[in-house]
Write an enzyme that holds these catalytic residues in place. Sequence first.
Site, mmCIF file in Angstrom:
data_model
loop_
_atom_site.group_PDB
_atom_site.id
_atom_site.type_symbol
_atom_site.label_atom_id
_atom_site.label_comp_id
_atom_site.label_asym_id
_atom_site.label_seq_id
_atom_site.Cartn_x
_atom_site.Cartn_y
_atom_site.Cartn_z
ATOM 1 N N ASN A 147 0.868 -1.184 0.000
ATOM 2 C CA ASN A 147 0.000 0.000 0.000
ATOM 3 C C ASN A 147 0.904 1.233 0.000
ATOM 4 O OD1 ASN A 147 -1.815 2.023 0.501
ATOM 5 N ND2 ASN A 147 -2.430 1.306 2.546
ATOM 6 N N TRP A 148 1.020 1.849 -1.168
ATOM 7 C CA TRP A 148 1.928 2.992 -1.289
ATOM 8 C C TRP A 148 1.408 4.227 -0.549
ATOM 9 C CZ3 TRP A 148 3.626 3.287 -7.192
ATOM 10 C CH2 TRP A 148 4.290 2.099 -7.529
ATOM 11 N N LYS A 149 0.131 4.206 -0.183
ATOM 12 C CA LYS A 149 -0.501 5.394 0.439
ATOM 13 C C LYS A 149 -0.252 6.620 -0.446
ATOM 14 C CE LYS A 149 -0.156 3.083 4.854
ATOM 15 N NZ LYS A 149 0.001 3.153 6.319
ATOM 16 N N HIS B 271 -9.486 0.991 5.437
ATOM 17 C CA HIS B 271 -8.186 1.227 6.083
ATOM 18 C C HIS B 271 -8.381 2.196 7.249
ATOM 19 C CE1 HIS B 271 -4.037 2.379 6.738
ATOM 20 N NE2 HIS B 271 -3.687 1.303 6.046
ATOM 21 N N GLU C 127 -6.697 4.604 8.245
ATOM 22 C CA GLU C 127 -6.477 6.017 7.913
ATOM 23 C C GLU C 127 -7.727 6.620 7.291
ATOM 24 O OE1 GLU C 127 -2.839 5.397 5.707
ATOM 25 O OE2 GLU C 127 -1.847 4.818 7.576
ATOM 26 N N GLU D 98 -5.040 -5.094 10.721
ATOM 27 C CA GLU D 98 -4.026 -4.055 10.907
ATOM 28 C C GLU D 98 -4.262 -3.372 12.253
ATOM 29 O OE1 GLU D 98 -2.260 -2.729 6.860
ATOM 30 O OE2 GLU D 98 -3.834 -1.362 7.425
ATOM 31 N N GLY E 24 2.839 2.187 10.874
ATOM 32 C CA GLY E 24 3.784 3.289 10.718
ATOM 33 C C GLY E 24 4.527 3.648 11.998
ATOM 34 N N SER F 92 3.819 -2.240 10.346
ATOM 35 C CA SER F 92 5.275 -2.321 10.501
ATOM 36 C C SER F 92 5.836 -3.697 10.117
ATOM 37 C CB SER F 92 5.693 -1.925 11.924
ATOM 38 O OG SER F 92 5.290 -0.594 12.188
ATOM 39 N N GLY G 228 2.970 -1.124 4.275
ATOM 40 C CA GLY G 228 3.009 0.315 4.002
ATOM 41 C C GLY G 228 4.426 0.744 3.658
ATOM 42 N N GLY G 229 5.129 1.302 4.657
ATOM 43 C CA GLY G 229 6.462 1.880 4.444
ATOM 44 C C GLY G 229 7.414 1.009 3.642
#
Length: 259
Positions: A10-12, A99, A101, A171, A177, A217, A238-239
């Site tokens: 997930n590049w966000k 998600h 977010e 999640e 993150g 993470s 993510g990251g």
Amino acid sequence: MNRKNIVAGNWKMNKDYQGGMELISEAVNMIRDERNTDTIAIFATPFIHLSSVSQLIKEEPGIYTAAQNCHQEESGAYTGEISAAMIRSVGASYVIIGHSERRNYFHEDHELLRKKVQQALKHDLIPIFCIGETLEERNAGSHFEVITKQLNESLCHLSPDEFSKIVLAYEPVWAIGTGLTASPEQAQEIHAFIRKEITARFGDLIAAQTSILYGGSCNPQNAASLFSQPDIDGGLIGGASLQSRDFTNIVTAFNPIRK
Ligand code: 13P
């Protein structure tokens, strides 16, 4: 039929167009060379990359694209929004829905998420539906209740046939993150619980075939120990999905596991 192992990046809201195209070219080359399992790799890119990235991976076996969101209505005067039909029309196969977010920053509630799931299914997109508790909820010991509520409110109205198309992602909000990962045992405990909940509602067969991904993470160092747990069928990353080397190493964490 065994359930699928899936690693989704997930590049966000990261990477401009050129940066995204570089990332995808590198990652696809590495995955093609190094993956020796049928683990599915998914790239959930920003909307602006989705058409080009979908073209680029069209002929690649086991590599797909996802949108990170879709609108709940079919079409119309919703300035700035993107529909499920539009996403499907550029060749994407999946869409992330729910998600944390989106739930937090954009106030998406379960009514809205139900509609988004319905739109996605109507247009032949596979929802990657996210659930997970906050730190306060975990500290209060209510994480199991929270998970049950999230499943009940947004997914339990589906028919067994519809539910069988869904991919779930656990999640924990406190792990996203933050560099704090759920331990493999903590994650396995919740994943087994989620599968039990699915069994209660949709039966053994559908529960056994539902892929449940872990997100929060996840990185090349911890992926193998998470993925070797019996109820963890992959990751939502993510990251670490923003580095082609790291993302590939997470995809290939399944190489020696072969569930
Ligand atoms: P991180 O891997 O950066 O913690 O993000 C997880 C996530 O939210 C994936 O959807």
